[in-house]
Design a protein around this motif. Sequence first.
Motif, PDB file in Angstrom:
ATOM      1  N   VAL A   1       0.844  -1.203   0.000  1.00 27.78           N
ATOM      2  CA  VAL A   1       0.000   0.000   0.000  1.00 27.78           C
ATOM      3  C   VAL A   1       0.877   1.250   0.000  1.00 27.78           C
ATOM      4  O   VAL A   1       1.915   1.298   0.654  1.00 27.78           O
ATOM      5  CB  VAL A   1      -0.913   0.050   1.251  1.00 27.78           C
ATOM      6  N   ALA A   2       0.430   2.264  -0.721  1.00 30.20           N
ATOM      7  CA  ALA A   2       1.016   3.601  -0.650  1.00 30.20           C
ATOM      8  C   ALA A   2      -0.120   4.605  -0.647  1.00 30.20           C
ATOM      9  O   ALA A   2      -1.073   4.470  -1.428  1.00 30.20           O
ATOM     10  CB  ALA A   2       1.947   3.859  -1.826  1.00 30.20           C
ATOM     11  N   CYS A   3      -0.062   5.589   0.229  1.00 31.24           N
ATOM     12  CA  CYS A   3      -1.094   6.625   0.300  1.00 31.24           C
ATOM     13  C   CYS A   3      -0.516   7.954  -0.170  1.00 31.24           C
ATOM     14  O   CYS A   3       0.605   8.319   0.203  1.00 31.24           O
ATOM     15  CB  CYS A   3      -1.633   6.752   1.717  1.00 31.24           C
ATOM     16  N   ILE A   4      -1.270   8.667  -0.971  1.00 33.44           N
ATOM     17  CA  ILE A   4      -0.815   9.926  -1.543  1.00 33.44           C
ATOM     18  C   ILE A   4      -1.911  10.981  -1.435  1.00 33.44           C
ATOM     19  O   ILE A   4      -3.083  10.663  -1.206  1.00 33.44           O
ATOM     20  CB  ILE A   4      -0.415   9.766  -3.028  1.00 33.44           C
ATOM     21  N   GLY A   5      -1.543  12.234  -1.626  1.00 38.85           N
ATOM     22  CA  GLY A   5      -2.510  13.320  -1.663  1.00 38.85           C
ATOM     23  C   GLY A   5      -2.947  13.593  -3.090  1.00 38.85           C
ATOM     24  O   GLY A   5      -2.114  13.734  -3.988  1.00 38.85           O
ATOM     25  N   VAL A   6      -4.247  13.657  -3.292  1.00 38.97           N
ATOM     26  CA  VAL A   6      -4.798  13.965  -4.616  1.00 38.97           C
ATOM     27  C   VAL A   6      -5.717  15.181  -4.491  1.00 38.97           C
ATOM     28  O   VAL A   6      -6.192  15.493  -3.395  1.00 38.97           O
ATOM     29  CB  VAL A   6      -5.571  12.761  -5.205  1.00 38.97           C
ATOM     30  N   PRO A   7      -5.980  15.888  -5.593  1.00 40.10           N
ATOM     31  CA  PRO A   7      -6.754  17.129  -5.507  1.00 40.10           C
ATOM     32  C   PRO A   7      -8.173  16.913  -4.979  1.00 40.10           C
ATOM     33  O   PRO A   7      -8.812  15.887  -5.248  1.00 40.10           O
ATOM     34  CB  PRO A   7      -6.789  17.615  -6.967  1.00 40.10           C
ATOM     35  N   HIS A   8      -8.643  17.896  -4.216  1.00 36.49           N
ATOM     36  CA  HIS A   8     -10.028  17.908  -3.738  1.00 36.49           C
ATOM     37  C   HIS A   8     -10.496  19.362  -3.749  1.00 36.49           C
ATOM     38  O   HIS A   8      -9.822  20.238  -3.214  1.00 36.49           O
ATOM     39  CB  HIS A   8     -10.109  17.331  -2.325  1.00 36.49           C
ATOM     40  N   ASN A   9     -11.650  19.604  -4.374  1.00 38.41           N
ATOM     41  CA  ASN A   9     -12.104  20.980  -4.587  1.00 38.41           C
ATOM     42  C   ASN A   9     -12.259  21.769  -3.296  1.00 38.41           C
ATOM     43  O   ASN A   9     -11.930  22.960  -3.239  1.00 38.41           O
ATOM     44  CB  ASN A   9     -13.439  20.989  -5.341  1.00 38.41           C
TER      45      ASN A   9
END
Length: 511
Positions: free
Chosen positions: A436-444
């Motif tokens: 598993v790897a967790c990342i930040g992705v865009p959120h309005n």
Amino acid sequence: MPAFASDLARLRPDEIAVRDPNQSFTWSQVGEILNRVANRVLAADLGERRRVAVFAENAAETAFSHLGCLLGSTSTVPVNFHLTAEEAAYILVDSDSRIVFVGPETLERGIEAARLARLQGLLIDIVGWDVSHQEVTDWSAWLEAGDPSDPSLEVVPRANLLYTSGTTGLPKGTELPPTMFAGGSTMAEHLEGMKINRFADYGTHLVVGPMYHTGPLNGMRLLVRGVPMVILAKFDAESTLATIQESKTESSVMVPTHFVRLLALPDEVKAKYDVSSMKLVAHTGASCPVDVKRAMIDWWGPIFTDAYGATEVGTTCSISSVEWLANPGSVGRAVPPFSVLVLNDDGDEVAANTEGRLFFKDATGRGVIYPNDAEKTKAANISPGVFTLGEIGYVNEAGYVYITDRFSDMVVSGGVNIYPAEAEQVLVQHPGLLDVACIGVPHNEMGEELKALAIPRDVKNPPDAKEVLAFCRERLSHFKCPRTIEFVDDLGRNTMGKINKRKLRAPYWEK
């Protein structure tokens, strides 16, 4: 009562000094409560470190606990009220807190956290308001036993100990830095130093963020300057506008997510409320999108100041609305005692307008300090007083700093720092996942959100995504858990087992 409260009680006897959604207090009442809290902790055996924890949602009592304990030469440890009992217990033990203050929302978790902490040898009592439980001392009764006379001003002021999520999954404790703590060798000197505050020139202060963050905690300290305070239990966009209009508040500390939610209100709702009383809003937590900040300036006027920095060091850069309009997107110029450095991958300083890793040099030589962990302190500073907040950017010829990316794993969602390692360590225990790897992705609305990329053990029959996310939420505070999960074939680990998370993030930010 403390001199500032007695003076105000005499000059403004009917003024409400502190208000929350359920109660209000005059200066005279505030003064007596603070004296009782201060004298209770001064008389208590709190160990060598003299620390207590505040594990409670926003309320007047939360503010009184922090400020009263400060006056009683006691360091308060603000505990995120979203934490599980196990997570809170770790902080109680690591900080050596001898009292934990709780409210009704955190009662059960506070009791369990104290039980777990006692199993590790910690001597700790529980004090709670608006609760009734045999294991908890009632706040009113606890106060009643306190001496209402003025506490000594010769005691030593002690800074808050705040916990930030760790890259290894365990929170790190860091004392409120000198840039945010008035210091002084005695309480008399400290109270004098607390008068130097940019919010002190304005009227009623509005607290909208959770009081385990440094920004909202600043509102509590404004009481010393005679600035009244209105505390919202939780942020609600329309309630915030209504409170501004009703209480004629003049200052506040917010994060960009608050702005997004305010701007999302229907035009007819926004038009209902008069916000002209507001004179200063500092925003922290994450860099604010250009369109969002411009819209807020158009609505509320040029009253915004960006305070870019971190819990460990305080504000490193600042920019007013007027400066920002001339330099849109910038987080400002470095403020003393800090100067900014932009370095390439070889550690060499680069020219203006050249992107690189952002570092800051603390002229005092302090840098980042974690009192309980010398190794983490050493790792946080590449040389004495030189540290990074984990971001990539550039500085223009006039010294204005621009953030363009992040090289650390940290995700900033709604102004809250989230370190993926915590969720990764939980998710990798799921029987249906291999890696598993967790990342930040865009959120309005939140700026970014945590997303899990997972390799299933059985590629042809992966586990149910909702079940995997629930598995994480059962074991970790919800705000630390990913909101979505995507099953993938490969995470790109190199021969050393490391993952290039910038590469994993890139496709989502390029969309």
